[in-house]
Design a protein around this motif. Structure first.
Motif, PDB file in Angstrom:
ATOM      1  N   SER A   1       0.804  -1.223   0.000  1.00 13.59           N
ATOM      2  CA  SER A   1       0.000   0.000   0.000  1.00 13.59           C
ATOM      3  C   SER A   1       0.835   1.270   0.000  1.00 13.59           C
ATOM      4  N   HIS A   2       2.110   1.203   0.384  1.00  7.93           N
ATOM      5  CA  HIS A   2       2.959   2.394   0.438  1.00  7.93           C
ATOM      6  C   HIS A   2       4.027   2.410  -0.658  1.00  7.93           C
ATOM      7  N   ALA A   3       4.033   1.413  -1.520  1.00  7.75           N
ATOM      8  CA  ALA A   3       5.040   1.342  -2.583  1.00  7.75           C
ATOM      9  C   ALA A   3       4.656   2.264  -3.739  1.00  7.75           C
ATOM     10  N   THR A   4       5.596   3.077  -4.168  1.00 10.28           N
ATOM     11  CA  THR A   4       5.370   4.011  -5.270  1.00 10.28           C
ATOM     12  C   THR A   4       5.919   3.440  -6.570  1.00 10.28           C
ATOM     13  N   GLU A   5       5.730   4.182  -7.648  1.00  7.55           N
ATOM     14  CA  GLU A   5       6.278   3.778  -8.951  1.00  7.55           C
ATOM     15  C   GLU A   5       7.797   3.623  -8.876  1.00  7.55           C
ATOM     16  N   GLU A   6       8.453   4.526  -8.167  1.00  8.91           N
ATOM     17  CA  GLU A   6       9.913   4.441  -8.048  1.00  8.91           C
ATOM     18  C   GLU A   6      10.335   3.171  -7.337  1.00  8.91           C
ATOM     19  N   HIS A   7       9.591   2.770  -6.324  1.00 12.49           N
ATOM     20  CA  HIS A   7       9.910   1.547  -5.594  1.00 12.49           C
ATOM     21  C   HIS A   7       9.738   0.319  -6.483  1.00 12.49           C
ATOM     22  N   LEU A   8       8.680   0.299  -7.273  1.00 12.41           N
ATOM     23  CA  LEU A   8       8.439  -0.826  -8.170  1.00 12.41           C
ATOM     24  C   LEU A   8       9.514  -0.898  -9.254  1.00 12.41           C
ATOM     25  N   GLU A   9       9.921   0.256  -9.761  1.00 11.21           N
ATOM     26  CA  GLU A   9      10.982   0.279 -10.764  1.00 11.21           C
ATOM     27  C   GLU A   9      12.293  -0.247 -10.189  1.00 11.21           C
ATOM     28  N   ARG A  10      12.559   0.107  -8.942  1.00 14.61           N
ATOM     29  CA  ARG A  10      13.785  -0.355  -8.297  1.00 14.61           C
ATOM     30  C   ARG A  10      13.774  -1.886  -8.177  1.00 14.61           C
TER      31      ARG A  10
END
Length: 289
Positions: free
Chosen positions: A141-150
């Motif tokens: 629920s707190h993961a952003t696009e940047e986190h997913l890309e990482r």
């Protein structure tokens, strides 16, 4: 590899067994600076061995949690509760936590970490060991696009990474997480058939394995539907159609559908209620990892 993971970010592998080492080596081959990679292991000599082999930094779990921007939790599911208890006091909401443990939802981690901590759940499979893995990525629920890309950058270094909603993780586990075992089972059965037909075991094995590799590459690279590729091998009144008739008569297609549904349902059982029991002996997460 993109700049977000390749430059400046420190990454820690916690519980670096076979899968952790496979991810570690793939990340380094993709250009990650070893000085920005930390490793932990249950046995200090194992961490020291990895540090010597790859030039990375051996650390304790607490040290890794304090220093790294991204924490990759690669312990077996049944060990995750103990690890989280050790890590929680040291993990701030500015860190990314990636779990590679089967059957544990992101909400389970969010409940045990600081409020707002981004968590990404990944289901890899065993071919990550040969850089041909299939990893399914879902954000909490707190993961952003940047986190997913990482997360994608890290797991793409050892194969292919695909994003899916977390609600589809159980289905993906049944297909790709456990998937290699189905192919091994098929190769085992076909090898026995080759022996029955009079071939030496090694000859039967070599014929089948190379056929499997060739068929896989054609499936991946041709863009053709598997039905069309199968029909190209199936001539009228020939050997292939005779074999396929037997497969259909014995309900192989229906058996596969039932098997995949059973694997999905078992994944749901393991995840329900935050149950962290591990997949001991399962095909998706060998006990040796």
């Amino acid at each position: 590899m993109g700049a977000s993971a390749a430059h400046g970010q420190k990454i820690a592998f916690l519980g670096t067994g076979k899968i952790g080492e496979a991810l570690l080596s793939g990340l380094l081959r993709a250009g990650k600076d070893p000085a920005d990679v930390l490793v932990t292991a249950r046995r200090p000599e194992r961490a020291a061995e990895l540090a010597a082999r790859y030039g990375v930094v051996a650390a304790s779990n607490a040290e890794a949690a304090k220093l790294a921007d991204t924490l990759i939790l690669a312990v077996k599911p049944q060990d995750m509760g103990t690890l989280l208890e050790e890590l929680a006091p040291h993990v701030g909401a500015d860190r990314l936590v990636i779990s590679a443990a089967a059957g544990i939802p992101t909400a389970w981690f969010e409940e045990r970490l600081a409020a707002g901590t981004p968590v990404v759940r990944v289901m890899p499979n065993t071919p990550v060991l040969v850089d041909e893995g299939m990893s399914v990525i879902s954000g909490g629920s707190h993961a952003t696009e940047e986190h997913l890309e990482r997360a994608e950058e890290i797991f793409s270094s050892v194969g292919k990474a695909l994003r899916l909603p977390e609600a589809q993780q159980d289905a993906a586990t049944a297909l790709s997480g456990s998937g290699p075992a189905y192919f091994y089972f098929l190769v085992e059965a076909m090898t026995d058939a080759g022996i029955l037909l009079g071939l030496p075991r090694q000859v039967a094995h070599d014929l089948i394995v190379q056929s499997a590799i060739g068929a896989s590459v054609m499936l991946r690279d041709s863009g053709e539907h598997p039905v069309k590729l199968r029909e190209a091998v199936t001539s009228p009144a020939g050997t292939t159609i005779a074999a396929i008739r037997e497969l259909e008569n014995h309900g192989v297609r229906a058996a596969l559908l039932g098997a995949l549904e059973a694997a999905r349902d078992r994944s749901r059982e393991l995840a329900s209620g935050g149950e962290v029991v591990g997949w001991v002996g399962s095909t998706a997460w060998p006990t040796t990892w």
